[in-house]
Scaffold this motif. Structure first.
Motif, PDB file in Angstrom:
ATOM      1  N   VAL A   1       0.677  -1.310   0.122  1.00  0.00           N
ATOM      2  CA  VAL A   1       0.021  -0.043  -0.017  1.00  0.00           C
ATOM      3  C   VAL A   1       0.680   1.461  -0.066  1.00  0.00           C
ATOM      4  CG1 VAL A   1      -1.624   1.201   1.336  1.00  0.00           C
ATOM      5  CG2 VAL A   1      -1.878  -1.290   1.152  1.00  0.00           C
ATOM      6  N   ASN A   2       2.052   1.356   0.945  1.00  0.00           N
ATOM      7  CA  ASN A   2       2.714   2.534   1.120  1.00  0.00           C
ATOM      8  C   ASN A   2       3.616   2.699  -0.316  1.00  0.00           C
ATOM      9  OD1 ASN A   2       5.737   3.223   1.436  1.00  0.00           O
ATOM     10  ND2 ASN A   2       4.210   4.191   3.161  1.00  0.00           N
ATOM     11  N   ARG A   3       3.821   1.461  -1.144  1.00  0.00           N
ATOM     12  CA  ARG A   3       4.581   1.590  -2.285  1.00  0.00           C
ATOM     13  C   ARG A   3       3.694   2.396  -3.539  1.00  0.00           C
ATOM     14  NH1 ARG A   3       5.957  -2.157  -6.311  1.00  0.00           N
ATOM     15  NH2 ARG A   3       4.590  -3.758  -4.943  1.00  0.00           N
ATOM     16  N   VAL A   4       2.351   1.969  -3.512  1.00  0.00           N
ATOM     17  CA  VAL A   4       1.496   2.334  -4.411  1.00  0.00           C
ATOM     18  C   VAL A   4       1.176   3.632  -4.397  1.00  0.00           C
ATOM     19  CG1 VAL A   4      -0.755   1.810  -5.241  1.00  0.00           C
ATOM     20  CG2 VAL A   4       0.597  -0.014  -4.767  1.00  0.00           C
ATOM     21  N   LEU A   5       0.973   4.115  -3.033  1.00  0.00           N
ATOM     22  CA  LEU A   5       0.498   5.426  -2.787  1.00  0.00           C
ATOM     23  C   LEU A   5       1.665   6.447  -3.014  1.00  0.00           C
ATOM     24  CD1 LEU A   5      -1.642   5.238   0.563  1.00  0.00           C
ATOM     25  CD2 LEU A   5      -2.349   5.611  -2.068  1.00  0.00           C
ATOM     26  N   ARG A   6       2.850   5.956  -2.879  1.00  0.00           N
ATOM     27  CA  ARG A   6       4.091   6.737  -3.005  1.00  0.00           C
ATOM     28  C   ARG A   6       4.399   6.828  -4.524  1.00  0.00           C
ATOM     29  NH1 ARG A   6       7.394   4.179  -0.499  1.00  0.00           N
ATOM     30  NH2 ARG A   6       8.433   2.967  -2.151  1.00  0.00           N
ATOM     31  N   ARG A   7       4.093   5.791  -5.202  1.00  0.00           N
ATOM     32  CA  ARG A   7       4.217   5.882  -6.655  1.00  0.00           C
ATOM     33  C   ARG A   7       3.158   6.963  -7.221  1.00  0.00           C
ATOM     34  NH1 ARG A   7       7.289   7.038 -10.064  1.00  0.00           N
ATOM     35  NH2 ARG A   7       7.187   5.985 -12.116  1.00  0.00           N
ATOM     36  N   ALA A   8       2.078   6.893  -6.736  1.00  0.00           N
ATOM     37  CA  ALA A   8       0.986   7.457  -7.324  1.00  0.00           C
ATOM     38  C   ALA A   8       1.250   8.959  -7.018  1.00  0.00           C
ATOM     39  CB  ALA A   8      -0.499   7.074  -6.560  1.00  0.00           C
ATOM     40  N   LYS A   9       1.649   9.418  -6.024  1.00  0.00           N
ATOM     41  CA  LYS A   9       2.006  10.688  -5.628  1.00  0.00           C
ATOM     42  C   LYS A   9       3.198  11.257  -6.551  1.00  0.00           C
ATOM     43  CE  LYS A   9       3.228  13.660  -1.765  1.00  0.00           C
ATOM     44  NZ  LYS A   9       3.864  13.654  -0.494  1.00  0.00           N
TER      45      LYS A   9
ATOM     46  N   GLU B   1     -12.365   5.258 -16.154  1.00  0.00           N
ATOM     47  CA  GLU B   1     -12.763   4.203 -16.229  1.00  0.00           C
ATOM     48  C   GLU B   1     -11.753   3.142 -16.841  1.00  0.00           C
ATOM     49  OE1 GLU B   1     -16.458   3.189 -17.549  1.00  0.00           O
ATOM     50  OE2 GLU B   1     -17.682   4.374 -16.132  1.00  0.00           O
ATOM     51  N   SER B   2     -10.856   3.862 -17.931  1.00  0.00           N
ATOM     52  CA  SER B   2      -9.965   3.422 -18.858  1.00  0.00           C
ATOM     53  C   SER B   2      -8.779   2.953 -17.848  1.00  0.00           C
ATOM     54  CB  SER B   2      -9.402   4.148 -19.944  1.00  0.00           C
ATOM     55  OG  SER B   2      -9.153   5.337 -19.502  1.00  0.00           O
ATOM     56  N   ASP B   3      -8.542   3.669 -16.677  1.00  0.00           N
ATOM     57  CA  ASP B   3      -7.440   3.278 -15.829  1.00  0.00           C
ATOM     58  C   ASP B   3      -7.792   1.851 -15.047  1.00  0.00           C
ATOM     59  OD1 ASP B   3      -5.657   5.211 -16.756  1.00  0.00           O
ATOM     60  OD2 ASP B   3      -6.735   6.640 -15.362  1.00  0.00           O
ATOM     61  N   THR B   4      -7.681   0.884 -15.604  1.00  0.00           N
ATOM     62  CA  THR B   4      -7.910  -0.382 -14.940  1.00  0.00           C
ATOM     63  C   THR B   4      -6.726  -0.644 -14.066  1.00  0.00           C
ATOM     64  OG1 THR B   4      -6.795  -1.655 -16.858  1.00  0.00           O
ATOM     65  CG2 THR B   4      -9.197  -1.147 -16.866  1.00  0.00           C
ATOM     66  N   ASP B   5      -6.800  -1.763 -13.466  1.00  0.00           N
ATOM     67  CA  ASP B   5      -5.778  -2.228 -12.541  1.00  0.00           C
ATOM     68  C   ASP B   5      -4.529  -2.475 -13.383  1.00  0.00           C
ATOM     69  OD1 ASP B   5      -6.884  -2.014  -9.984  1.00  0.00           O
ATOM     70  OD2 ASP B   5      -7.578  -3.775 -10.038  1.00  0.00           O
ATOM     71  N   ALA B   6      -4.642  -3.200 -14.499  1.00  0.00           N
ATOM     72  CA  ALA B   6      -3.433  -3.650 -15.200  1.00  0.00           C
ATOM     73  C   ALA B   6      -3.001  -2.160 -15.816  1.00  0.00           C
ATOM     74  CB  ALA B   6      -4.294  -4.531 -16.584  1.00  0.00           C
ATOM     75  N   VAL B   7      -3.760  -1.358 -16.343  1.00  0.00           N
ATOM     76  CA  VAL B   7      -3.196  -0.126 -16.988  1.00  0.00           C
ATOM     77  C   VAL B   7      -2.335   0.608 -15.910  1.00  0.00           C
ATOM     78  CG1 VAL B   7      -3.677   2.181 -17.764  1.00  0.00           C
ATOM     79  CG2 VAL B   7      -4.831   0.393 -18.625  1.00  0.00           C
ATOM     80  N   LEU B   8      -2.827   0.540 -14.587  1.00  0.00           N
ATOM     81  CA  LEU B   8      -1.984   1.174 -13.469  1.00  0.00           C
ATOM     82  C   LEU B   8      -0.977   0.614 -13.161  1.00  0.00           C
ATOM     83  CD1 LEU B   8      -5.187   2.247 -11.142  1.00  0.00           C
ATOM     84  CD2 LEU B   8      -3.745   3.762 -12.569  1.00  0.00           C
ATOM     85  N   ALA B   9      -0.711  -0.692 -13.355  1.00  0.00           N
ATOM     86  CA  ALA B   9       0.440  -1.448 -12.913  1.00  0.00           C
ATOM     87  C   ALA B   9       1.542  -1.116 -13.768  1.00  0.00           C
ATOM     88  CB  ALA B   9       0.016  -3.092 -13.087  1.00  0.00           C
ATOM     89  N   GLU B  10       1.123  -0.986 -15.181  1.00  0.00           N
ATOM     90  CA  GLU B  10       2.282  -0.523 -16.120  1.00  0.00           C
ATOM     91  C   GLU B  10       2.677   0.888 -15.949  1.00  0.00           C
ATOM     92  OE1 GLU B  10       4.075  -2.382 -18.517  1.00  0.00           O
ATOM     93  OE2 GLU B  10       2.888  -3.846 -17.324  1.00  0.00           O
ATOM     94  N   LYS B  11       1.660   1.912 -15.424  1.00  0.00           N
ATOM     95  CA  LYS B  11       1.886   3.029 -15.465  1.00  0.00           C
ATOM     96  C   LYS B  11       3.130   3.269 -14.194  1.00  0.00           C
ATOM     97  CE  LYS B  11      -1.922   5.471 -17.093  1.00  0.00           C
ATOM     98  NZ  LYS B  11      -3.018   6.567 -16.794  1.00  0.00           N
ATOM     99  N   PHE B  12       2.599   2.520 -12.902  1.00  0.00           N
ATOM    100  CA  PHE B  12       3.414   2.530 -11.823  1.00  0.00           C
ATOM    101  C   PHE B  12       4.796   1.872 -11.975  1.00  0.00           C
ATOM    102  CE2 PHE B  12      -0.746   3.230  -8.868  1.00  0.00           C
ATOM    103  CZ  PHE B  12      -0.753   4.463  -9.400  1.00  0.00           C
ATOM    104  N   PHE B  13       4.640   0.749 -12.405  1.00  0.00           N
ATOM    105  CA  PHE B  13       5.866  -0.126 -12.308  1.00  0.00           C
ATOM    106  C   PHE B  13       5.931  -1.048 -13.740  1.00  0.00           C
ATOM    107  CE2 PHE B  13       3.783  -0.337  -8.041  1.00  0.00           C
ATOM    108  CZ  PHE B  13       4.643   0.459  -7.301  1.00  0.00           C
ATOM    109  N   PRO B  14       6.623   0.048 -14.640  1.00  0.00           N
ATOM    110  CA  PRO B  14       6.779  -0.571 -15.939  1.00  0.00           C
ATOM    111  C   PRO B  14       7.498  -1.942 -16.027  1.00  0.00           C
ATOM    112  CG  PRO B  14       7.592   1.767 -15.858  1.00  0.00           C
ATOM    113  CD  PRO B  14       7.096   1.169 -14.475  1.00  0.00           C
ATOM    114  N   SER B  15       6.883  -2.894 -16.736  1.00  0.00           N
ATOM    115  CA  SER B  15       7.180  -4.205 -16.958  1.00  0.00           C
ATOM    116  C   SER B  15       8.835  -4.425 -17.715  1.00  0.00           C
ATOM    117  CB  SER B  15       6.256  -5.076 -17.306  1.00  0.00           C
ATOM    118  OG  SER B  15       5.954  -4.867 -18.907  1.00  0.00           O
TER     119      SER B  15
END
Length: 313
Positions: free
Chosen positions: A31-39, A49-63
């Motif tokens: 949780v801390n890592r996700v919130l810090r990355r979002a900030k 609605e287009s920002d699904t969990d999969a999309v956010l995952a790529e935005k936050f932590f590129p594969s």
């Protein structure tokens, strides 16, 4: 997959990170890592609605497949070792990594990608890495549940001997000694001898909640350090942080090492007879040296080699 949307939504409601972790069935660290990355990326609730969990995952932590082959990858072994040193952070190591890339004409990873790959490496080595404590930081102490015995040579009486165990949290390097009782004097002497054996003093001392360490006034929530024990800590310049009642994770190495001690030392001496405490402790010391030199099953080296190479300095 991590519920990125839900984490951001619950955070917008003002819930604590622990409550969010419980609700989303993830760790508080996640949780801390996700919130810090979002900030860092200036992403907040509400989301499209287009920002699904999969999309956010790529935005936050590129594969990893987004990293081109010409980018220089981190030296994971070096980074694992450096992160154990006081004051060293991923940000500092990334800065040094960037400077090295520029000096050699290599294309570097962005900080988020750098952290992503470091995290992946940490997960691979999680079973063998000591990521919670730095070398020399903490020692855990306890009385072993199993006692040894001494025979009175004059009367034939069998006398109990109580086993003190001290273990360095990082290297799991252990100290063991037998005493005729578990009173204050024995407890203090055990620590003095342990520090002499280690050749130094850890910054933090984590004892079990025994009466020689902690005084309880009206319940376990109202506890204070035993006065004599506190004076000893002041003399050695260390801090005492007692393990919480019903929280064995506060001293997992002592708990685990006690079990190993029972097997490799106490049980190994079960068929031998001792007629003095000194004789018993000589035998314990011989077994202790072998115990500390035994090779780890899941990683290279032994307790002794890890202690001497990384912890004692």
């Amino acid at each position: 997959m991590t519920k990125y949307r839900e984490i951001l939504r619950l955070s917008s409601l003002g819930l604590s990170q622990q409550n969010i972790a419980d609700s989303c069935n993830v760790s508080k660290k996640t949780v801390n890592r996700v919130l810090r990355r979002a900030k860092e990326l200036d992403i907040s609730w509400p989301l499209d609605e287009s920002d699904t969990d999969a999309v956010l995952a790529e935005k936050f932590f590129p594969s990893a497949n987004q990293v081109t082959s010409n980018k220089r990858m981190p030296d994971y072994a070096y980074i694992r070792k450096e992160l154990l040193r006081n004051g060293v952070s991923k940000k500092l190591l990334w800065t040094e990594y960037m400077e090295e890339c520029r000096a050699n004409g290599d294309e570097p990873l962005m900080y988020s990608q750098f952290c992503y790959h470091i995290q992946q490496d940490e997960q691979k080595h999680r079973a063998t890495m000591h990521i919670n404590h730095k070398p020399g930081e903490q020692v855990e102490v306890d009385w072993a549940g199993d006692s040894a015995t001494i025979i009175d040579s004059d009367t034939g009486e069998i006398i109990k001997a109580y086993i003190f165990v001290g273990v360095m949290t990082y290297s799991q390097y252990a100290y063991v000694e037998a005493f005729l009782d578990m009173k204050q004097n024995s407890w203090i002497n055990a620590h003095v001898h342990m520090y002499e054996y280690f050749g130094g003093v850890a910054r933090i001392l984590v004892p079990d909640n025994c009466k020689t360490a902690v005084v309880h006034n009206g319940g376990w929530k109202d506890q204070r350090i035993n006065e004599t024990y506190q004076e000893m800590a002041e003399h050695y310049g260390t801090a005492i942080i007692p393990a919480r009642v019903r929280a064995p994770k506060d001293k997992p190495n002592a708990e685990g090492t006690v079990g190993n001690i029972s097997t490799w030392i106490t049980a190994a001496l079960r068929d031998e007879q001792f007629f003095s405490l000194a004789e018993l402790n000589r035998a314990i010391r011989d077994k202790l040296e072998l115990f500390n030199q035994r090779l780890f099953q899941k990683k290279e080296g032994s307790r002794r080699s890890l202690f001497l190479e990384e912890e004692k300095p």
